[in-house]
Design a protein around this motif. Structure first.
Motif, short mmCIF file in Angstrom:
data_model
loop_
_atom_site.label_atom_id
_atom_site.label_comp_id
_atom_site.label_asym_id
_atom_site.label_seq_id
_atom_site.Cartn_x
_atom_site.Cartn_y
_atom_site.Cartn_z
N LEU A 138 11.19 -28.34 49.42
CA LEU A 138 10.30 -28.88 48.40
C LEU A 138 10.39 -28.07 47.10
O LEU A 138 10.37 -28.63 46.00
N PHE A 139 10.48 -26.75 47.23
CA PHE A 139 10.67 -25.90 46.04
C PHE A 139 11.98 -26.26 45.34
O PHE A 139 12.04 -26.33 44.11
N HIS A 140 13.03 -26.46 46.13
CA HIS A 140 14.35 -26.78 45.56
C HIS A 140 14.27 -28.05 44.72
O HIS A 140 14.86 -28.12 43.63
N ALA A 166 8.91 -16.17 44.70
CA ALA A 166 9.77 -15.24 43.95
C ALA A 166 11.25 -15.53 44.16
O ALA A 166 12.07 -15.27 43.27
N ARG A 167 11.61 -16.05 45.33
CA ARG A 167 13.01 -16.39 45.58
C ARG A 167 13.47 -17.56 44.73
O ARG A 167 14.64 -17.66 44.37
N HIS A 168 12.55 -18.46 44.41
CA HIS A 168 12.93 -19.69 43.74
C HIS A 168 12.78 -19.66 42.22
O HIS A 168 13.48 -20.41 41.52
N LEU A 169 11.90 -18.83 41.71
CA LEU A 169 11.60 -18.87 40.30
C LEU A 169 12.00 -17.58 39.60
O LEU A 169 11.99 -16.51 40.19
N ASP A 170 12.35 -17.73 38.33
CA ASP A 170 12.65 -16.56 37.52
C ASP A 170 11.33 -16.01 37.01
O ASP A 170 10.73 -16.54 36.08
N LEU A 171 10.86 -14.97 37.66
CA LEU A 171 9.57 -14.38 37.30
C LEU A 171 9.73 -13.16 36.40
O LEU A 171 8.86 -12.30 36.34
N GLY A 172 10.86 -13.09 35.68
CA GLY A 172 11.10 -11.95 34.82
C GLY A 172 11.48 -10.75 35.66
O GLY A 172 12.41 -10.82 36.46
N ASP A 173 10.78 -9.66 35.48
CA ASP A 173 11.06 -8.45 36.28
C ASP A 173 10.40 -8.59 37.65
O ASP A 173 9.41 -7.94 37.97
N ALA A 174 10.97 -9.48 38.45
CA ALA A 174 10.40 -9.75 39.77
C ALA A 174 10.44 -8.50 40.64
O ALA A 174 11.41 -7.76 40.65
N ARG A 227 18.81 -18.59 49.23
CA ARG A 227 17.75 -17.78 49.83
C ARG A 227 18.31 -16.40 50.21
O ARG A 227 17.71 -15.37 49.89
N ILE A 228 19.47 -16.40 50.87
CA ILE A 228 20.10 -15.15 51.29
C ILE A 228 20.49 -14.32 50.08
O ILE A 228 20.35 -13.08 50.08
N ALA A 229 21.01 -14.97 49.04
CA ALA A 229 21.43 -14.24 47.83
C ALA A 229 20.24 -13.51 47.20
O ALA A 229 20.38 -12.36 46.76
N ALA A 230 19.09 -14.17 47.15
CA ALA A 230 17.90 -13.53 46.59
C ALA A 230 17.45 -12.36 47.44
O ALA A 230 17.05 -11.30 46.92
N ILE A 231 17.52 -12.50 48.76
CA ILE A 231 17.15 -11.43 49.68
C ILE A 231 18.10 -10.24 49.52
O ILE A 231 17.66 -9.08 49.44
N ASN A 232 19.40 -10.53 49.43
CA ASN A 232 20.39 -9.47 49.26
C ASN A 232 20.19 -8.72 47.95
O ASN A 232 20.26 -7.48 47.90
N ALA A 233 19.96 -9.47 46.87
CA ALA A 233 19.79 -8.84 45.56
C ALA A 233 18.56 -7.93 45.54
O ALA A 233 18.60 -6.82 44.97
N ALA A 234 17.47 -8.39 46.16
CA ALA A 234 16.25 -7.57 46.21
C ALA A 234 16.49 -6.30 47.00
O ALA A 234 16.08 -5.20 46.59
N TYR A 235 17.15 -6.41 48.14
CA TYR A 235 17.42 -5.24 48.98
C TYR A 235 18.32 -4.25 48.25
O TYR A 235 18.08 -3.03 48.29
#
Length: 239
Positions: free
Chosen positions: A127-129, A164-172, A221-229
């Motif tokens: 739904l977010f997508h 946070a995974r779906h939206l550009d929240l700036g300095d997330a 989803r995985i890309a966002a998780i990897n980038a955060a880690y």
């Protein structure tokens, strides 16, 4: 017989019965496909995504071409089966039952008291997508998604990590993306990260009943998780 054949057959049978709208169809998924758990999961996911995306479009008041494209990224629908999807979509939009009724029925398919059922997060991700496809999340869409998350019993911290995974929240905050408290030892962060990666492996998603096309969204989803880690890891090394 394809999944869309089965969905079309199910819609025809349900429409001819005394079921109350699409919400009744969602509940009927449990009994009609009781003998085939894998098919039940696939049908449940597909019906939920179609019905809830129709309700979200109604709440927002407009369906853009970008949202239609995003929907088709989730479902690779054969041309000869498109009428079945359109039929269910239109039934959901016209149904007098509110989206909360649909969401509660879907949550019920995961079993009473099942906290954070994995398929429910997959539905919310889909739904977010669709909602963000036109480049922004509109206020009404945001309220819709947050309420669905509440009904799905997805906690606020978990919801914020999905957001946070779906939206550009700036300095997330990468800790928000991973859904873990800031200040936890790095070893805890690493263990949590590995659990997230394993949980979101394509094989796990397919086993939950999501269509193979959804894997395209799962890679984001995985890309966002990897980038955060990686951001947390770099900070830990520099400390």
């Amino acid at each position: 017989m394809s999944i869309w054949d089965r969905i079309g057959e199910f819609i025809s049978r349900a429409s001819a019965s005394a079921l109350s709208g699409v919400a009744g169809m969602v509940e009927a998924v449990r009994t009609v496909f009781e003998g085939d758990a894998d098919l039940r999961r696939r049908v449940a996911f597909s019906v939920a995504m179609i019905a809830l995306s129709a309700k979200m479009a109604k709440a927002d008041g407009v369906v853009t071409q970008d949202e239609i494209r995003a929907f088709r990224e989730i479902f690779d629908i054969p041309p000869e089966e498109a009428h079945n999807v359109a039929r269910l979509y239109d039934l959901a939009k016209a149904d007098v039952a509110g989206f909360e009724t649909y969401a509660r029925r879907m949550a019920g398919l995961c079993g009473s008291g099942h906290q954070n059922c994995a398929m429910l997060e997959d539905i919310l991700d889909g739904l977010f997508h669709i909602a963000k496809a036109d480049g922004m999340l509109h206020e009404r869409e945001g309220r819709f998604l947050q309420r669905v998350a509440e009904i799905f019993r997805i906690g606020e911290q978990h919801y914020q990590s999905i957001l946070a995974r779906h939206l550009d929240l700036g300095d997330a905050d990468p800790y928000v993306v991973l859904g873990i408290e800031r200040g936890r030892p790095f070893e805890d962060v690493r263990k949590h990260y590995r659990t997230l990666v394993a949980h979101n492996h394509p094989d796990r998603l397919i086993a939950r009943g999501v269509p193979e096309e959804f894997i395209k969204i799962a890679t984001t989803r995985i890309a966002a998780i990897n980038a955060a880690y990686e951001l947390i890891e770099r900070s830990a090394r520099a400390a």
